[in-house]
Design a protein around this motif. Structure first.
Motif, PDB file in Angstrom:
ATOM      1  N   ASP A   5     112.935  -7.527  26.398  1.00 51.63           N
ATOM      2  CA  ASP A   5     113.257  -8.926  26.674  1.00 51.63           C
ATOM      3  C   ASP A   5     112.316  -9.859  25.923  1.00 51.63           C
ATOM      4  O   ASP A   5     112.684 -10.972  25.559  1.00 51.63           O
ATOM      5  CB  ASP A   5     113.158  -9.209  28.179  1.00 51.63           C
ATOM      6  CG  ASP A   5     114.134  -8.377  29.001  1.00 51.63           C
ATOM      7  OD1 ASP A   5     115.239  -8.114  28.491  1.00 51.63           O
ATOM      8  OD2 ASP A   5     113.784  -7.998  30.139  1.00 51.63           O
ATOM      9  N   PHE A   6     111.101  -9.384  25.720  1.00 47.14           N
ATOM     10  CA  PHE A   6     110.056 -10.206  25.116  1.00 47.14           C
ATOM     11  C   PHE A   6     110.269 -10.388  23.618  1.00 47.14           C
ATOM     12  O   PHE A   6     110.049 -11.475  23.077  1.00 47.14           O
ATOM     13  CB  PHE A   6     108.697  -9.540  25.369  1.00 47.14           C
ATOM     14  CG  PHE A   6     107.509 -10.379  25.004  1.00 47.14           C
ATOM     15  CD1 PHE A   6     107.029 -11.340  25.878  1.00 47.14           C
ATOM     16  CD2 PHE A   6     106.844 -10.183  23.806  1.00 47.14           C
ATOM     17  CE1 PHE A   6     105.924 -12.100  25.555  1.00 47.14           C
ATOM     18  CE2 PHE A   6     105.735 -10.935  23.471  1.00 47.14           C
ATOM     19  CZ  PHE A   6     105.264 -11.902  24.351  1.00 47.14           C
TER      20      PHE A   6
ATOM     21  N   GLY B 113     101.484 -11.254  31.250  1.00 46.44           N
ATOM     22  CA  GLY B 113     102.736 -11.722  30.671  1.00 46.44           C
ATOM     23  C   GLY B 113     103.040 -11.228  29.279  1.00 46.44           C
ATOM     24  O   GLY B 113     103.940 -11.746  28.613  1.00 46.44           O
TER      25      GLY B 113
ATOM     26  N   THR C 296     108.712   0.018  28.617  1.00 50.21           N
ATOM     27  CA  THR C 296     108.689  -1.406  28.940  1.00 50.21           C
ATOM     28  C   THR C 296     107.596  -2.146  28.188  1.00 50.21           C
ATOM     29  O   THR C 296     107.571  -3.368  28.158  1.00 50.21           O
ATOM     30  CB  THR C 296     108.455  -1.610  30.450  1.00 50.21           C
ATOM     31  OG1 THR C 296     107.216  -0.975  30.815  1.00 50.21           O
ATOM     32  CG2 THR C 296     109.593  -1.017  31.261  1.00 50.21           C
TER      33      THR C 296
ATOM     34  N   HIS D  52     103.940  -7.270  33.905  1.00 48.88           N
ATOM     35  CA  HIS D  52     104.204  -7.663  32.528  1.00 48.88           C
ATOM     36  C   HIS D  52     105.693  -7.818  32.264  1.00 48.88           C
ATOM     37  O   HIS D  52     106.542  -7.338  33.015  1.00 48.88           O
ATOM     38  CB  HIS D  52     103.601  -6.635  31.564  1.00 48.88           C
ATOM     39  CG  HIS D  52     104.143  -5.247  31.766  1.00 48.88           C
ATOM     40  ND1 HIS D  52     105.354  -4.856  31.271  1.00 48.88           N
ATOM     41  CD2 HIS D  52     103.634  -4.176  32.417  1.00 48.88           C
ATOM     42  CE1 HIS D  52     105.572  -3.600  31.592  1.00 48.88           C
ATOM     43  NE2 HIS D  52     104.541  -3.156  32.291  1.00 48.88           N
ATOM     44  N   THR D  53     106.001  -8.475  31.162  1.00 46.61           N
ATOM     45  CA  THR D  53     107.379  -8.667  30.730  1.00 46.61           C
ATOM     46  C   THR D  53     107.851  -7.433  29.969  1.00 46.61           C
ATOM     47  O   THR D  53     107.088  -6.795  29.274  1.00 46.61           O
ATOM     48  CB  THR D  53     107.467  -9.893  29.795  1.00 46.61           C
ATOM     49  OG1 THR D  53     106.852 -11.011  30.437  1.00 46.61           O
ATOM     50  CG2 THR D  53     108.908 -10.232  29.460  1.00 46.61           C
ATOM     51  N   ASN D  54     109.126  -7.093  30.112  1.00 46.84           N
ATOM     52  CA  ASN D  54     109.696  -5.953  29.398  1.00 46.84           C
ATOM     53  C   ASN D  54     109.738  -6.249  27.898  1.00 46.84           C
ATOM     54  O   ASN D  54     110.176  -7.319  27.480  1.00 46.84           O
ATOM     55  CB  ASN D  54     111.109  -5.679  29.920  1.00 46.84           C
ATOM     56  CG  ASN D  54     111.687  -4.390  29.383  1.00 46.84           C
ATOM     57  OD1 ASN D  54     111.865  -4.230  28.183  1.00 46.84           O
ATOM     58  ND2 ASN D  54     111.983  -3.471  30.287  1.00 46.84           N
TER      59      ASN D  54
END
Length: 429
Positions: free
Chosen positions: A264-265, A231, A302, A259-261
């Motif tokens: 966005d994170f 994450g 990303t 995983h989160t981009n």
């Protein structure tokens, strides 16, 4: 109903990624329900830390215990009493060399008070080399993230030789052997270090230590975990070993999937953070322009690369092409002079580095407010552990405890600085 307190000792504690992870788990109602645990009836309890780096000691305290003015008799603390206490410890200003007694004595009253309170509230036993096993409290989980300087590909690669920073691993051997003689071995051990620890060059040293753990009765589960599978959009692989006393099978650590981009994170174009963005922009010099060819361009990615203790070097986590305010731009024309005297890119800010280690955004504000500089925060973030990976590890340990229905027993435990009564997990499989 009796409360289950899972007691934890953090060696090489740093800024407390372990405690951050455990606190997050205790706030995760869904996870606790899934494990059949009642939130009010189970918690992780820190019974001690070991750390000698002054900035990390103070930062740990600020992040996990809040403002120091709440400390008993804060305004009446005596410089003489505090100094006498501090001179018993081996402390370091740079995390590399110990301070002399004269250096400690020359510190301001405010600094002495800051360190004194932090050591007290962190239950800090000081440098790992000074710890005597008989003085340690009983713990269920013992974590040790020993220095990586002599293992990292950036370093000289001396390995786990005694006398090197990475060789401090053998201090853990000394402590565990002493706890064995005292019949107070922790139920679980958690090790973290760079992936190179398991490489062909260094594996023999690790195997020697792993065999020692087995001789004490531990079952070792080794693994390499990548932050981007937990994450957090950071490509950071690290070696871990979970050791269970009298364990019979390996412990499975479950990832959180993809995983989160990073776009966005992180809050990458926030007007309120422009000054932080601009502070992460180096000067537009020939040497900085060279970083463009070497570094990853995060505008099109990303995830970032491994967070390091310093961004303005190579390797680094990557860079963002940006305008004069540090906001992201495409710069498709490859104009390296678009920002005048400033480079056409910025590095990750200290706030973003902490976030990518899975600390909360306000962790940066906490450290900034106690006077930590940008470079010190970067150093401590780079040396820390990704919190979300630790959450997964501690979750796997919780599952093992629940599945084995490890019994609890009432014990009286005298903490370092105050007396507390805990219910501890017994060391039976």
């Amino acid at each position: 109903m009796t409360t289950k307190n899972i007691t934890v000792f953090e060696a090489f504690a740093g800024i407390g990624a372990q405690m951050e992870a455990m606190n997050n788990l205790m706030r995760n109602d869904d996870l606790l329900k899934q494990l059949g645990l009642v939130k009010e009836k189970v918690k992780f309890v820190n019974v001690g830390t070991s750390e000698w780096f002054i900035d990390a000691i103070i930062s740990y305290d600020a992040l996990h215990h809040g403002v120091q003015t709440t400390f008993p008799k804060y305004e009446k603390l005596s410089n003489k009493v505090m100094l006498k206490f501090l001179l018993k410890y081996t402390l370091s200003k740079d995390s590399k060399t110990p301070c002399s007694k004269q250096e400690i004595k020359k510190l301001s009253f405010e600094k002495i008070r800051q360190i004194y309170i932090a050591i007290k509230r962190n239950k800090n036993f000081g440098s790992i080399v000074d710890i005597k096993p008989e003085n340690l409290p009983q713990s269920d989980i013992f974590t040790y993230s020993f220095p990586c300087q002599n293992l990292s590909t950036i370093g000289k690669g001396e390995g786990l030789e005694v006398g090197t920073k990475s060789g401090l691993l053998w201090e853990i051997q000394r402590i565990l052997y002493g706890l064995k003689l005292l019949k107070r071995l922790p139920k679980f051990l958690v090790m973290e270090n760079v992936k190179a620890l398991f490489s062909k060059k260094h594996i023999s040293g690790w195997n020697k230590f792993a065999s020692f753990l087995e001789s004490l009765g531990y079952k070792n589960t080794t693994m390499v975990l990548n932050a981007k599978n937990f994450g957090t959009p950071q490509n950071r692989e690290r070696a871990f070993c979970i050791s269970e006393l009298n364990g019979t099978d390996e412990i499975i650590v479950e990832s959180k999937g993809s995983h989160t981009n990073i776009h966005d994170f992180l809050d990458l174009n926030n007007d309120d953070l422009i000054e932080e963005y601009k502070a992460a922009m180096p000067n537009n010099t020939p040497s900085r322009i060279k970083w463009i060819e070497k570094s990853k361009h995060l505008n099109d990615m990303t995830h970032c690369m491994t967070i390091t203790t310093k961004t303005d070097r190579f390797p680094n986590p990557g860079m963002f092409f940006s305008d004069i305010n540090g906001k992201l731009v495409d710069n498709v024309s490859n104009d390296w002079n678009i920002n005048g005297d400033k480079a056409p890119f910025r590095f990750l800010t200290p706030r973003e580095q902490l976030q990518l280690m899975a600390f909360k955004s306000n962790a940066y504000d906490v450290l900034k407010n106690i006077g930590m500089s940008k470079t010190k925060i970067q150093l401590m973030a780079g040396n820390s552990i990704v919190v979300s990976k630790l959450e997964a590890i501690f979750t796997s340990i919780l599952k093992r405890i629940v599945s084995k229905k490890i019994k609890v027993k009432k014990d009286i435990l005298k903490a370092v600085n105050n007396t507390e009564y805990f219910v501890q997990l017994s060391n039976v499989a």
